[in-house]
Scaffold this motif. Structure first.
Motif, PDB file in Angstrom:
ATOM      1  N   GLN A 130       5.371   1.924   2.370  1.00 51.72           N
ATOM      2  CA  GLN A 130       3.943   2.210   2.479  1.00 51.72           C
ATOM      3  C   GLN A 130       3.712   3.713   2.545  1.00 51.72           C
ATOM      4  OE1 GLN A 130       1.620   1.856   6.132  1.00 51.72           O
ATOM      5  NE2 GLN A 130       0.200   0.486   5.086  1.00 51.72           N
ATOM      6  N   GLY A 131       3.069   4.243   1.520  1.00 49.25           N
ATOM      7  CA  GLY A 131       2.691   5.651   1.528  1.00 49.25           C
ATOM      8  C   GLY A 131       1.440   5.829   2.352  1.00 49.25           C
ATOM      9  N   THR A 132       1.620   6.175   3.625  1.00 51.23           N
ATOM     10  CA  THR A 132       0.475   6.196   4.537  1.00 51.23           C
ATOM     11  C   THR A 132      -0.505   7.324   4.241  1.00 51.23           C
ATOM     12  OG1 THR A 132       1.706   7.487   6.174  1.00 51.23           O
ATOM     13  CG2 THR A 132       1.789   5.099   6.367  1.00 51.23           C
ATOM     14  N   ALA A 133      -0.102   8.282   3.405  1.00 54.05           N
ATOM     15  CA  ALA A 133      -1.040   9.323   3.002  1.00 54.05           C
ATOM     16  C   ALA A 133      -2.195   8.749   2.185  1.00 54.05           C
ATOM     17  CB  ALA A 133      -0.317  10.398   2.201  1.00 54.05           C
ATOM     18  N   ASP A 134      -2.007   7.550   1.646  1.00 58.02           N
ATOM     19  CA  ASP A 134      -3.043   6.914   0.826  1.00 58.02           C
ATOM     20  C   ASP A 134      -3.419   5.508   1.285  1.00 58.02           C
ATOM     21  OD1 ASP A 134      -3.477   8.908  -1.314  1.00 58.02           O
ATOM     22  OD2 ASP A 134      -1.388   8.498  -1.817  1.00 58.02           O
ATOM     23  N   ALA A 135      -2.534   4.823   1.986  1.00 61.43           N
ATOM     24  CA  ALA A 135      -2.718   3.405   2.269  1.00 61.43           C
ATOM     25  C   ALA A 135      -3.898   3.140   3.201  1.00 61.43           C
ATOM     26  CB  ALA A 135      -1.441   2.836   2.892  1.00 61.43           C
ATOM     27  N   GLY A 136      -4.600   2.058   2.926  1.00 62.57           N
ATOM     28  CA  GLY A 136      -5.672   1.625   3.808  1.00 62.57           C
ATOM     29  C   GLY A 136      -5.142   0.710   4.899  1.00 62.57           C
ATOM     30  N   GLY A 137      -5.961   0.472   5.907  1.00 62.50           N
ATOM     31  CA  GLY A 137      -5.556  -0.402   7.000  1.00 62.50           C
ATOM     32  C   GLY A 137      -4.550   0.271   7.910  1.00 62.50           C
ATOM     33  N   HIS A 138      -3.876  -0.558   8.703  1.00 64.08           N
ATOM     34  CA  HIS A 138      -2.971  -0.018   9.710  1.00 64.08           C
ATOM     35  C   HIS A 138      -1.653   0.473   9.116  1.00 64.08           C
ATOM     36  CE1 HIS A 138      -5.638  -2.350  12.468  1.00 64.08           C
ATOM     37  NE2 HIS A 138      -5.437  -1.273  13.203  1.00 64.08           N
ATOM     38  N   ALA A 177       3.571   0.589  -1.865  1.00 64.38           N
ATOM     39  CA  ALA A 177       2.241   0.249  -1.359  1.00 64.38           C
ATOM     40  C   ALA A 177       1.530   1.516  -0.918  1.00 64.38           C
ATOM     41  CB  ALA A 177       2.350  -0.725  -0.185  1.00 64.38           C
ATOM     42  N   GLY A 178       0.242   1.574  -1.186  1.00 63.70           N
ATOM     43  CA  GLY A 178      -0.545   2.715  -0.752  1.00 63.70           C
ATOM     44  C   GLY A 178      -1.198   3.440  -1.901  1.00 63.70           C
ATOM     45  N   GLY A 179      -2.498   3.200  -2.124  1.00 64.10           N
ATOM     46  CA  GLY A 179      -3.247   3.907  -3.151  1.00 64.10           C
ATOM     47  C   GLY A 179      -3.193   3.304  -4.535  1.00 64.10           C
ATOM     48  N   ILE A 180      -2.527   2.163  -4.702  1.00 66.92           N
ATOM     49  CA  ILE A 180      -2.375   1.550  -6.029  1.00 66.92           C
ATOM     50  C   ILE A 180      -3.525   0.579  -6.265  1.00 66.92           C
ATOM     51  CG2 ILE A 180      -0.890   0.152  -7.512  1.00 66.92           C
ATOM     52  CD1 ILE A 180       1.462   1.145  -5.715  1.00 66.92           C
ATOM     53  N   MET A 181      -4.291   0.826  -7.316  1.00 67.14           N
ATOM     54  CA  MET A 181      -5.480   0.013  -7.599  1.00 67.14           C
ATOM     55  C   MET A 181      -5.490  -0.577  -9.000  1.00 67.14           C
ATOM     56  SD  MET A 181      -7.212   0.393  -4.757  1.00 67.14           S
ATOM     57  CE  MET A 181      -6.627   1.368  -3.363  1.00 67.14           C
ATOM     58  N   GLY A 236      -1.402   3.045 -11.508  1.00 70.31           N
ATOM     59  CA  GLY A 236      -0.643   3.167 -10.271  1.00 70.31           C
ATOM     60  C   GLY A 236       0.644   2.363 -10.304  1.00 70.31           C
ATOM     61  N   VAL A 237       0.581   1.187 -10.915  1.00 71.52           N
ATOM     62  CA  VAL A 237       1.783   0.357 -11.026  1.00 71.52           C
ATOM     63  C   VAL A 237       2.827   1.049 -11.892  1.00 71.52           C
ATOM     64  CG1 VAL A 237       2.705  -1.842 -11.846  1.00 71.52           C
ATOM     65  CG2 VAL A 237       0.499  -1.779 -10.677  1.00 71.52           C
ATOM     66  N   ASP A 262      10.299  -1.713  -7.474  1.00 73.69           N
ATOM     67  CA  ASP A 262      10.544  -2.946  -8.222  1.00 73.69           C
ATOM     68  C   ASP A 262       9.301  -3.829  -8.296  1.00 73.69           C
ATOM     69  OD1 ASP A 262      13.490  -2.546  -8.532  1.00 73.69           O
ATOM     70  OD2 ASP A 262      13.364  -2.553  -6.343  1.00 73.69           O
ATOM     71  N   GLY A 263       8.223  -3.361  -7.746  1.00 71.01           N
ATOM     72  CA  GLY A 263       6.955  -4.065  -7.740  1.00 71.01           C
ATOM     73  C   GLY A 263       6.010  -3.292  -6.844  1.00 71.01           C
ATOM     74  N   VAL A 264       4.783  -3.771  -6.748  1.00 66.96           N
ATOM     75  CA  VAL A 264       3.790  -3.081  -5.917  1.00 66.96           C
ATOM     76  C   VAL A 264       3.052  -4.081  -5.055  1.00 66.96           C
ATOM     77  CG1 VAL A 264       3.471  -1.346  -7.733  1.00 66.96           C
ATOM     78  CG2 VAL A 264       1.826  -3.234  -7.510  1.00 66.96           C
ATOM     79  N   ALA A 265       2.522  -3.587  -3.949  1.00 69.45           N
ATOM     80  CA  ALA A 265       1.616  -4.365  -3.115  1.00 69.45           C
ATOM     81  C   ALA A 265       0.265  -3.662  -3.103  1.00 69.45           C
ATOM     82  CB  ALA A 265       2.154  -4.501  -1.694  1.00 69.45           C
ATOM     83  N   MET A 266      -0.779  -4.429  -3.321  1.00 72.85           N
ATOM     84  CA  MET A 266      -2.137  -3.882  -3.283  1.00 72.85           C
ATOM     85  C   MET A 266      -2.917  -4.580  -2.175  1.00 72.85           C
ATOM     86  SD  MET A 266      -3.179  -3.304  -7.298  1.00 72.85           S
ATOM     87  CE  MET A 266      -3.569  -5.024  -7.595  1.00 72.85           C
ATOM     88  N   GLY A 267      -3.719  -3.821  -1.473  1.00 72.78           N
ATOM     89  CA  GLY A 267      -4.569  -4.381  -0.437  1.00 72.78           C
ATOM     90  C   GLY A 267      -6.030  -4.174  -0.759  1.00 72.78           C
TER      91      GLY A 267
END
Length: 325
Positions: free
Chosen positions: A139-147, A175-179, A183-184, A193-198
């Motif tokens: 999780q790239g917290t410089a961009d990620a939303g939430g906790h 994860a973090g900032g991918i929309m 970003g992927v 190896d993949g991405v997580a988006m929130g």
């Protein structure tokens, strides 16, 4: 030895590459959103938030908030080896030893369930692998939303350094900032190896997010300045027991302005937040979102989000390979 992509496909035969994951988000990622994500070749996680799993979660992949479980006992008791979850995403341990204890207990209780661990630094990632994590969520917290961690890099530096540190055999999910597909494609080039988006899935048609929350996300722009990492919302809503060094990125609103501005007593800000909860006033309520929120411009079915993001990433990678190779 199996590659990370081969491991992910063995665990989740239904997925299509590049893998798009719907992150576990409390009040957002429920059964409908998870099912729609899975049906389109992605992987959805139910956001349990502060709760334990129940029979209603079935065999879905689950996100577990670790600091709420001092020992693994209650968590283990809520999970049946006869119908194990497809995966478990572990988030916010109280300490490295706390994480290691839970990983060992879960691996013994649910030996066929892949264990994802969310990390925000190279040190966290290497410790998680040593403790038995099957997959790292960087999780790239410089961009990620939430906790997330209050300090940390973006995926631009975290993912490649983490890949160098843990080697080629561990799946890493960025994860973090991918929309979108751009970003992927970037995350894959960095070694993920993949991405997580929130944030993008908050505006999915199947999202459980309240209408006011979704509307705020769709309307937001310029998330680098329109969002902020803060503990204001947790303090106002009574969830301020997160571990030291954790906070949440959310849209800047009246609550943040008053809390950080110092002109209104924080007790008063909290009282006003309580009124906003009762009145549904989204100019004050929590809207967790990442810095890429300005790229979210509409509400769409989750299947369209997954498929369009995947195809855009594929197209970009193919085009760029043709241009530079």
């Amino acid at each position: 030895m199996a590659t990370p992509r081969e491991k992910l496909k063995a665990w989740f035969p239904h997925i299509t590459s590049p893998l798009i994951i719907c992150a576990p988000m409390r009040t957002v990622s429920g059964p409908a959103l998870v099912a729609a994500t899975n049906a389109s070749g992605g992987l959805g996680f139910i956001g349990l938030g502060y709760d334990l799993p129940t029979a209603s979660t079935g065999t879905a992949a689950l996100g577990v908030l670790l600091y709420r479980h001092a020992t693994p006992a209650a968590l283990i008791a809520s999970l049946s080896p006869a119908s194990p979850p497809a995966a478990i995403w572990l988030h916010a341990p109280a300490s490295p030893s706390h994480l290691a204890t839970h990983l060992a207990a879960l691996a013994s209780h649910l030996p066929s369930t892949p264990l994802f661990v969310q990390v925000a630094s190279v040190a966290e990632g290497t410790a998680a692998v040593a403790a038995g994590a099957h997959v790292l969520v960087a999780q790239g917290t410089a961009d990620a939303g939430g906790h997330g961690r209050s300090r940390g890099a973006s995926i631009i530096t975290l993912v490649p350094e983490l890949r160098d540190a843990v080697g080629a055999g561990i799946p890493i999910i960025a994860a973090g900032g991918i929309m979108d597909g751009r970003g992927v494609a970037a995350a894959l080039a960095l070694g993920a190896d993949g991405v997580a988006m929130g944030t993008r899935f908050i505006a999915a048609a199947e999202s459980e997010a309240p209408a006011g929350f979704r509307a705020a996300v769709v309307a937001a722009r310029d998330g680098g300045v329109g969002t902020v990492r803060t503990r204001a919302f947790d303090e106002c809503r009574g969830t301020g027991d997160w571990p030291e060094g954790w906070d949440g990125r959310a849209l800047v609103n009246t609550t943040v302005g008053e809390w950080e501005g110092g002109e209104v007593e924080r007790a008063v800000v909290a009282e006003r937040y309580g009124v906003a909860v009762r009145e549904g006033d989204w100019s004050r309520l929590t809207c967790f979102a990442g810095t890429g929120v300005g790229l979210v411009t509409d509400v769409r079915p989750a299947a369209e989000i997954v498929e369009d993001v995947r195809e855009e990433a594929r197209r970009i990678l193919k085009e760029r390979a043709g241009e530079y190779c």
